[in-house]
Design a protein around this motif. Structure first.
Motif, PDB file in Angstrom:
ATOM      1  N   SER A  35      -0.777  -8.364  -5.023  1.00 14.49           N
ATOM      2  CA  SER A  35       0.317  -7.808  -5.817  1.00 14.49           C
ATOM      3  C   SER A  35       0.242  -6.284  -5.867  1.00 14.49           C
ATOM      4  O   SER A  35      -0.777  -5.675  -5.514  1.00 14.49           O
ATOM      5  CB  SER A  35       0.261  -8.358  -7.246  1.00 14.49           C
ATOM      6  N   ARG A  36       1.290  -5.668  -6.322  1.00 15.52           N
ATOM      7  CA  ARG A  36       1.342  -4.206  -6.479  1.00 15.52           C
ATOM      8  C   ARG A  36       0.234  -3.754  -7.432  1.00 15.52           C
ATOM      9  O   ARG A  36      -0.367  -2.707  -7.240  1.00 15.52           O
ATOM     10  CB  ARG A  36       2.727  -3.819  -7.009  1.00 15.52           C
ATOM     11  N   GLU A  39      -3.076  -3.483  -5.574  1.00 14.88           N
ATOM     12  CA  GLU A  39      -3.068  -2.624  -4.397  1.00 14.88           C
ATOM     13  C   GLU A  39      -4.142  -1.540  -4.427  1.00 14.88           C
ATOM     14  O   GLU A  39      -4.855  -1.340  -3.447  1.00 14.88           O
ATOM     15  CB  GLU A  39      -1.690  -1.990  -4.227  1.00 14.88           C
TER      16      GLU A  39
END
Length: 148
Positions: A35-36, A39
């Motif tokens: 997921s972001r 990251e």
């Protein structure tokens, strides 16, 4: 699969698509998508990005994100974003169907001097190019196209 590198000082995390292979070696970890929010942690724990595309790709952001994080990249000749590193990436771009060439690219990075030199070049590029700047450049291209 069985890996031929016997040195204990490495591990591989596989991100992205679905992996159907199973690996006997516990150093190979299939991570899937991230997921972001994850990251930053992923990039902080990555020493080398390998993008072994076997199908032609348009401009993928993963290469750009790695460069912006100062991470060296190896990619097949089918990766569209490879043009960003034309002078640099020639050292570690390989023909998509040549496993020996990929192996040779990876082995180069086991040499600390090669790795540090390559990483220094990537960091120079990273200071010149980031995702925000890329977005602005793409917007300029679309604006120019609308005016034609």
């Amino acid at each position: 699969g069985k890996l031929i590198v016997e040195d204990e000082g490495w591990d591989i995390s596989l991100y992205g698509g679905e992996y159907t292979d199973t690996f006997e070696d516990e150093r190979v970890k299939v991570k899937g998508m991230f997921s972001r929010e994850e990251e930053t942690e992923v990039w902080d724990n990555t020493d080398l990005l390998i993008v072994p595309s076997q199908c032609p790709e348009t401009f993928g952001f993963v290469v750009l994100e790695a460069i912006a994080s100062g991470i060296p990249v190896i990619c097949s000749d089918l990766v569209g974003a490879g043009y960003l590193l034309e002078d640099l990436i020639k050292e570690c771009t390989y023909r998509y169907d040549n496993n020996d060439a990929l192996y040779k690219c990876i082995i180069r990075f086991l040499d600390a001097n090669f790795y540090e030199n390559f990483q220094g070049k990537v960091r120079q590029i990273a200071t010149l190019f980031d995702m925000e700047m890329h977005g602005r450049e793409i917007q300029k291209l679309y604006k120019c196209a609308e005016e034609v």
